[in-house]
Design an enzyme around this catalytic site. Sequence first.
Site, mmCIF file in Angstrom:
data_model
loop_
_atom_site.group_PDB
_atom_site.id
_atom_site.type_symbol
_atom_site.label_atom_id
_atom_site.label_comp_id
_atom_site.label_asym_id
_atom_site.label_seq_id
_atom_site.Cartn_x
_atom_site.Cartn_y
_atom_site.Cartn_z
ATOM 1 N N ASN A 1 4.387 17.577 -118.584
ATOM 2 C CA ASN A 1 4.106 16.178 -118.214
ATOM 3 C C ASN A 1 4.902 15.771 -116.976
ATOM 4 O O ASN A 1 4.397 15.043 -116.124
ATOM 5 C CB ASN A 1 4.393 15.231 -119.389
ATOM 6 C CG ASN A 1 3.247 15.211 -120.389
ATOM 7 O OD1 ASN A 1 2.204 14.620 -120.142
ATOM 8 N ND2 ASN A 1 3.436 15.907 -121.502
ATOM 9 N N HIS B 1 2.736 9.977 -126.105
ATOM 10 C CA HIS B 1 2.694 10.509 -127.466
ATOM 11 C C HIS B 1 1.389 11.291 -127.653
ATOM 12 O O HIS B 1 0.328 10.792 -127.291
ATOM 13 C CB HIS B 1 2.793 9.377 -128.494
ATOM 14 C CG HIS B 1 2.844 9.891 -129.891
ATOM 15 N ND1 HIS B 1 3.975 10.481 -130.411
ATOM 16 C CD2 HIS B 1 1.888 9.979 -130.848
ATOM 17 C CE1 HIS B 1 3.713 10.896 -131.645
ATOM 18 N NE2 HIS B 1 2.460 10.605 -131.934
HETATM 19 C C1 GAR Z 1 4.002 16.690 -125.128
HETATM 20 O O1 GAR Z 1 2.872 17.076 -125.859
HETATM 21 C C2 GAR Z 1 4.381 15.259 -125.453
HETATM 22 O O2 GAR Z 1 3.268 14.439 -125.678
HETATM 23 C C3 GAR Z 1 5.164 15.452 -126.723
HETATM 24 O O3 GAR Z 1 5.948 16.604 -126.475
HETATM 25 C C4 GAR Z 1 5.245 17.469 -125.574
HETATM 26 C C5 GAR Z 1 6.142 17.822 -124.417
HETATM 27 O O4 GAR Z 1 5.551 18.755 -123.539
HETATM 28 N N1 GAR Z 1 5.959 14.285 -127.013
HETATM 29 C C6 GAR Z 1 6.177 13.843 -128.253
HETATM 30 O O5 GAR Z 1 5.789 14.421 -129.246
HETATM 31 C C7 GAR Z 1 6.958 12.544 -128.332
HETATM 32 N N2 GAR Z 1 6.923 12.001 -129.662
HETATM 33 P P1 GAR Z 1 6.057 18.949 -122.056
HETATM 34 O O6 GAR Z 1 7.565 19.163 -122.092
HETATM 35 O O7 GAR Z 1 5.320 20.176 -121.573
HETATM 36 O O8 GAR Z 1 5.680 17.720 -121.257
#
Ligand code: GAR
Length: 210
Positions: free
Chosen positions: A14, A110
Amino acid sequence: MLRLVVCVSGGGTNLQAIIDAIADGRIRNARIVRVISNNPGAYALERAKKAGIEGVCVSPKSFETRDLFNDALLEAIKEADPGLVVLAGFLVAIPPQVVKAYPGQIINIHPALIPSFCGKGYYGLKVHERALERGVKVSGATCHFVDEGLDSGPIILQKAVEVKDGDTPEVLQRRIMEEAEWVIMPRAIDLIAQGRVVIEGRNTRILPEK
Ligand code: GAR
């Protein structure tokens, strides 16, 4: 120019989506001034470095109490003087003192359609495991403002994503990232940077483009 502090814990896809969207003009009038990770091994810190962005680690393991960690996290945010704090896969409950210091200035992504599959214990892959267990046919992602609760602040943008037969949590996670998270998170930041998101109680209103 809206100053962004991006908080991360892991892979940082992200964060990458935000970096790319700033580079190609999908996010206008904003720049990332600091990336903060709670995890020294987070690949997100590597992504920050490659993009020439300052990365700092504030790990709970370096502090004797949670309160001391919370204070250090707030300090690391404050030092960068952000206009918006972006939780991009930050798997730490955001401390109340941080929420208080930045009312209406913290957003989170989220990986589900809030109010489904959110709150305590719903983070990362666990969200998708529970969604598949429940047999939902549609999931998605939500970008929302952060308040004192868990995943309870005003919703800015949501996007639905189809659940397909045979999905594993990993496959569903990836589809939701690609089709929803990496789209709505940059879009929400752009809208905020354009001054187009108004918080009205528990809701938000998106103003038309000027
Ligand atoms: C993502 O899927 C984000 O939506 C989730 O963690 C992942 C991080 O991926 N966040 C949550 O679950 C927050 N409650 P990334 O480090 O590749 O962005």
